[in-house]
Design a protein around this motif. Sequence first.
Motif, short mmCIF file in Angstrom:
data_model
loop_
_atom_site.label_atom_id
_atom_site.label_comp_id
_atom_site.label_asym_id
_atom_site.label_seq_id
_atom_site.Cartn_x
_atom_site.Cartn_y
_atom_site.Cartn_z
N VAL A 235 6.05 -13.20 8.97
CA VAL A 235 7.33 -12.68 9.48
C VAL A 235 8.04 -13.79 10.23
N ASN A 236 9.29 -14.04 9.86
CA ASN A 236 10.07 -15.10 10.48
C ASN A 236 10.98 -14.53 11.56
N VAL A 237 10.87 -15.06 12.76
CA VAL A 237 11.79 -14.74 13.86
C VAL A 237 12.52 -16.02 14.20
N LEU A 238 13.79 -16.08 13.84
CA LEU A 238 14.60 -17.26 14.07
C LEU A 238 15.18 -17.24 15.49
N PRO A 239 15.61 -18.40 16.00
CA PRO A 239 16.13 -18.46 17.37
C PRO A 239 17.26 -17.48 17.65
N GLN A 240 18.19 -17.33 16.70
CA GLN A 240 19.31 -16.43 16.95
C GLN A 240 18.85 -14.98 17.02
N SER A 241 17.85 -14.62 16.22
CA SER A 241 17.32 -13.26 16.27
C SER A 241 16.64 -12.98 17.60
N ALA A 242 15.83 -13.94 18.07
CA ALA A 242 15.16 -13.78 19.36
C ALA A 242 16.18 -13.67 20.49
N CYS A 243 17.20 -14.51 20.42
CA CYS A 243 18.23 -14.49 21.45
C CYS A 243 19.02 -13.18 21.40
N ALA A 244 19.30 -12.69 20.20
CA ALA A 244 20.06 -11.44 20.06
C ALA A 244 19.29 -10.26 20.64
N ALA A 245 17.98 -10.23 20.41
CA ALA A 245 17.17 -9.12 20.93
C ALA A 245 17.24 -9.05 22.45
N LEU A 246 17.13 -10.20 23.11
CA LEU A 246 17.18 -10.23 24.56
C LEU A 246 18.60 -10.01 25.07
N PHE A 247 19.58 -10.47 24.31
CA PHE A 247 20.99 -10.26 24.67
C PHE A 247 21.31 -8.77 24.69
N VAL A 248 20.89 -8.06 23.66
CA VAL A 248 21.13 -6.62 23.59
C VAL A 248 20.43 -5.91 24.74
N CYS A 249 19.20 -6.31 25.03
CA CYS A 249 18.47 -5.70 26.14
C CYS A 249 19.18 -5.93 27.46
N LYS A 250 19.68 -7.15 27.65
CA LYS A 250 20.35 -7.47 28.91
C LYS A 250 21.62 -6.64 29.09
N VAL A 251 22.30 -6.38 27.99
CA VAL A 251 23.51 -5.56 28.06
C VAL A 251 23.17 -4.11 28.38
N LEU A 252 22.18 -3.57 27.69
CA LEU A 252 21.90 -2.14 27.79
C LEU A 252 21.22 -1.73 29.09
N VAL A 253 20.49 -2.65 29.74
CA VAL A 253 19.77 -2.25 30.95
C VAL A 253 20.70 -2.16 32.17
N GLN A 254 21.94 -2.63 32.02
CA GLN A 254 22.85 -2.56 33.16
C GLN A 254 23.29 -1.11 33.40
N ARG A 255 23.55 -0.81 34.65
CA ARG A 255 23.86 0.57 35.05
C ARG A 255 25.07 1.12 34.31
N GLN B 260 13.12 -6.00 7.32
CA GLN B 260 14.55 -5.86 7.08
C GLN B 260 15.15 -4.73 7.92
N SER B 261 14.37 -3.69 8.19
CA SER B 261 14.83 -2.63 9.08
C SER B 261 15.06 -3.18 10.48
N CYS B 262 14.15 -4.04 10.92
CA CYS B 262 14.32 -4.65 12.25
C CYS B 262 15.55 -5.54 12.28
N TYR B 263 15.77 -6.32 11.21
CA TYR B 263 16.93 -7.21 11.17
C TYR B 263 18.24 -6.42 11.23
N ILE B 264 18.33 -5.34 10.46
CA ILE B 264 19.58 -4.59 10.44
C ILE B 264 19.80 -3.88 11.77
N MET B 265 18.72 -3.43 12.42
CA MET B 265 18.87 -2.80 13.74
C MET B 265 19.29 -3.82 14.78
N LEU B 266 18.81 -5.06 14.64
CA LEU B 266 19.21 -6.11 15.56
C LEU B 266 20.69 -6.45 15.40
N SER B 267 21.15 -6.52 14.16
CA SER B 267 22.58 -6.76 13.92
C SER B 267 23.41 -5.61 14.46
N TYR B 268 22.91 -4.40 14.27
CA TYR B 268 23.62 -3.23 14.79
C TYR B 268 23.70 -3.28 16.32
#
Length: 466
Positions: free
Chosen positions: A45-65, A130-138
């Motif tokens: 399974v390949n996790v590229l830098p942009q995918s790793a960054c996107a996952a944490l970016f989404v988390c950082k946005v959503l955890v805010q009040r 691929q399900s993970c990739y499309i959810m990350l893009s979403y």
Amino acid sequence: MSWPAAVLWVLIVVALFARGPSLLYLLVSTGAFGSLQMLPFSGGVNVLPQSACAALFVCKVLVQRGNIMRATESALDPQRMILFTAFVVYAVFGALVLPRTFLGLLEVVPISAPMSGTDILRPSSGNYTQSCYIMLSYGTALSFSMMGQSDILRIHYLRALLCAAYVLVLTGIIDLATYNLHIGYILEPFRTATYSFLVDVEAEGAKRVVGLMTEASSFGTVCVGLMASLVFLRPFYRKGLEHLLALGAIVLLGGMTILSTSSTGIVGLGVLGFLYGIDLLYRGLDTDNKRGGQIKQEIVVIFLVIFVTVSGTLLRPNLLDPVYTMIDGLVYEKAKSASYAERTMWTRIGWQAFLDTGGMGAGLGSIRVSNWAVSILGSTGLFGAMLMFGFIAQQVLTAPRSISKEDVVFGTALKLSLLPILAMYLVVATIPDIGIGVASILGLIAATHTPRSAPGPTLPLLEGRV
């Protein structure tokens, strides 16, 4: 894990906990590292830098009040994300169910198989990845749909595009230099993903520039995508240094696209040029358009380029022979290549899978094709295609809910920058995932449909000087 991956992990984690927009800049810029594996033990399974960054970016946005509620409102808003939300739900459901429903009944080109031939349809790891990739893009699109109405976010996004452009150009220069100096092994720590690499290929006696992507086609596609964004968003950069940097990036990205000798990139440049001509005419007629302030300079530059080209051709009739040779090799001879025959076979098998399933599709991650539209149809069927294409058409064709002239003009520029990328997807994309870059653009467009009474998001990443 290679040392570049370790360095990037440190930068991403620091940006995650830091206040300010640094994580946004990393999200956009790490798209240049398309061959770097971020996991020490991937299991294929390949996790590229942009995918790793996107996952944490989404988390950082959503955890805010309050942002979970705002995300829910955007996800279910008929004018923003509801069609994309429905597509992701259906696509992930289909990835789990459809390969088992049609088990052994279809011939497919598996997306995760090492061989290039066909096989019978069966559940595979590709359905999950691929399900993970499309959810990350979403998730990325959803985050930008919440933040995109912020002027501060737009300023930082524009600057992040500049950073990404120069990082991408730098990787291309390094790739070309290391090849000519016969020290290409220096880049091996950046090429650790379990993909097939075509990094030392020549065309017409010259190296095809690939940067830190897997092949020249991928590099050229990313170059044109960034170039399109800068071309149409250039008037939004502040006069002075930012504006000059944007112009320089456009020129350098165009040069890198040509050096990549990517036929897909050439197609993208053609679509970009066509759209730019139409947009130039429109801005000339709309005297109140914010992006129309430099039309005279643009026209002067265009005529100067035409004059120099025509004059040079008259003085030296064979001046453009290398250009004709390159176009002939990329366009006319391409149809005779083994690569073209193989990719055509992928698409034909994928289309047949769509037909053999009665229009239901074989499931996300089950097939590999070379045409994005066929990939959507063959993977998610007619219903999934209606949702995805409907979402894109809605964002591109509908007017912003906001009456702000700034939103209208900014949204128009985003829509124009999206079209060349989608055109290239139709030529070369192998999977349904739209990618982080396209997701961010679609999210920003969706943000222009935010109700005027909606409160702004809580985002520490928007703090700091602009």
